[in-house]
Design an enzyme around this catalytic site. Sequence first.
Site, short mmCIF file in Angstrom:
data_model
loop_
_atom_site.label_atom_id
_atom_site.label_comp_id
_atom_site.label_asym_id
_atom_site.label_seq_id
_atom_site.Cartn_x
_atom_site.Cartn_y
_atom_site.Cartn_z
N LYS A 127 67.08 82.82 -47.51
CA LYS A 127 68.08 82.25 -46.60
C LYS A 127 68.98 83.42 -46.21
O LYS A 127 69.07 84.40 -46.94
CB LYS A 127 68.95 81.23 -47.32
CG LYS A 127 68.30 79.89 -47.57
CD LYS A 127 69.41 78.92 -47.95
CE LYS A 127 68.88 77.70 -48.66
NZ LYS A 127 69.97 76.85 -49.13
N HIS A 130 74.94 84.76 -46.53
CA HIS A 130 76.05 84.14 -45.82
C HIS A 130 77.35 84.89 -46.06
O HIS A 130 77.51 85.53 -47.09
CB HIS A 130 76.17 82.70 -46.33
CG HIS A 130 77.08 81.87 -45.51
ND1 HIS A 130 78.41 81.79 -45.78
CD2 HIS A 130 76.85 81.12 -44.43
CE1 HIS A 130 78.97 81.00 -44.89
NE2 HIS A 130 78.03 80.57 -44.06
N HIS A 133 78.93 84.68 -49.33
CA HIS A 133 78.43 85.56 -50.38
C HIS A 133 79.12 86.92 -50.34
O HIS A 133 79.17 87.61 -51.34
CB HIS A 133 76.91 85.73 -50.29
CG HIS A 133 76.17 84.46 -50.58
ND1 HIS A 133 75.38 83.83 -49.67
CD2 HIS A 133 76.15 83.68 -51.69
CE1 HIS A 133 74.88 82.73 -50.19
NE2 HIS A 133 75.33 82.61 -51.42
#
Length: 569
Positions: A127, A130, A133
């Site tokens: 993924k 983001h 993070h």
Amino acid sequence: MINIKEEIAKAIAMSVNLDEKELVNYIEIPPNSELGDFAFPCFKLAKELKKAPPMIATEIKEKIAIDESIIEKIEIQGGYLNFYINKQTLAKEVLTEVDNKKEKFGSVDIGKGSNVVIDYSSPNIAKPFHIGHLRSTVIGGALYKIYKFLGYNSVGINYLGDWGIQFGKVMTGLELWKDEYDLTTNTIDAILKIYVRFSKEEKEKPEMTDLARQAFKKLEDGDAEALKTWKWLRELSLANYEKTYKLLNAKFDSYNGEAYYNDKMDKVVEELKEKGLLKDSQGAKIVDLEEFGMPPCIIITSAGTTIYATRDLTSLEDRINKYDFAKALYVVGNEQQLHFKQVFKVLELMGYGEYAKKCEHIPFGLVVDKDGEKIGSRKGNSVLLEEILNEAIEKVKNIINEKNPELEDKDEIARKVGVGAIIFNDLSNSRIKDEIFDWDMLLNFQGETGPYIQYIYVRTKSVLGKAGYIPNINDVDFSKITEKEAFSIIKLLYSFSDVAIQAAEKNEPSIISRYLIDLAQSFSNYYNGYHILTEDKQVQDARLYLTYAVGTVLKTGAELLGMEMPERM
Ligand code: ARG
């Protein structure tokens, strides 16, 4: 260095016959230095001594025996005793300590022999990394360094989200669309696009989710082909994260993530069962937490699979056994608050209450733009971290090309300043607040920013460079440090260790960021008000040494946050 608070507490304790340990916590730092450098609120003793505060103050003042070379004046102000430090003594103490410890000035060993386990960054593989993070990586990275500075053994764990349905999605997407993407050159980019596209399309076509589930099931059942793809995706992603981690100076001692615990959960499930904690509920197996005001913690879903909490419990038991930690910190967004409360509660119910007490969720706010809108939400997908860092570096390079095109090592400096700006912006306010992400603000060299700290640091370097020497501490006449502005700096330097300790106690790196702004601003005031380089050699040496000390602490402090200092800019 002498501990002035303790000296004061000791002297008060003797004069009133009370325990020094109790008194030391009462000592305050007055909001304004006209009221002394330390203050003792006598009303705290009124009950115990059965006297009015002003009377207590008078009595203590009469009886107190305190070294005049440390405290030069004591005054009574209402119910307070105000203590004025001997400036020359403090300057000598602080600067001699800087000479002794250099870049280690402020470090202590209160954590010696204790492990602090810090779970941070922990992205979900396959993924996009983001922006949330980013916060975890930066906050956790700073805590890692702060605890080390205090003598703890920091253990950084990147608990990768390397298992789960997202792999099913990417694998199915790859099967469906692999010819539409260029998987040879920018593979990771193609993978992320596939994941985002899949997530979008499955909203309209739920049968796609079933396909993803089947693909993931194959992986869980150990299908060789699926495992091969999984491994490939994991390695590819890790190599990609590494670039970002390197830029951010984030260090990990373990990358044991969800997949690592995948085949280790039976033991914990068994243990829960043995301890009578597992209950059947609508086909699932849960730990009932109703009496603690929480929804149940699901251990096995109705589909018979384990879940996020099962893995976290398993990894926690592993961390207890491996590290016997003094603290276990989880630097994870606020939205997982309940999850961690549940997991820690279940750990306690399992009989590990001592360790449950040492676990702490370290939440943080969202990243929003200056209008308060969540970053990335408009476009419907995430902002790529690496792109943000590269954009920061690019922007700084443009500023340099405009203002100082002749600068040597432009690329290196742009990297330190660009990345430093991003890190500092993330850590400049208390972590639970939303972080405002605004390029103009975070790159403002005059604002409360990373580049400002670096700029002031470079200033200290250039003054020392112009002088051509750092004075020998034995040549420094501390009585030449007389100005109010200089004494504010000395006091700030003196408090550096305490600031780091507080930052760890509250798990709040912003305490260090605020401190660095104060220190940089204080130096700027001093620098603007007085000539560091001057005719009187003794005055110059004293001011130069102070300049050197400020530079040293700015650098140490910024490095605790994960920033790097340029020597020029
Ligand atoms: N991978 C998770 C996420 O991105 C964070 C994991 C945090 N650590 C943990 N031990 N649960 O949401």
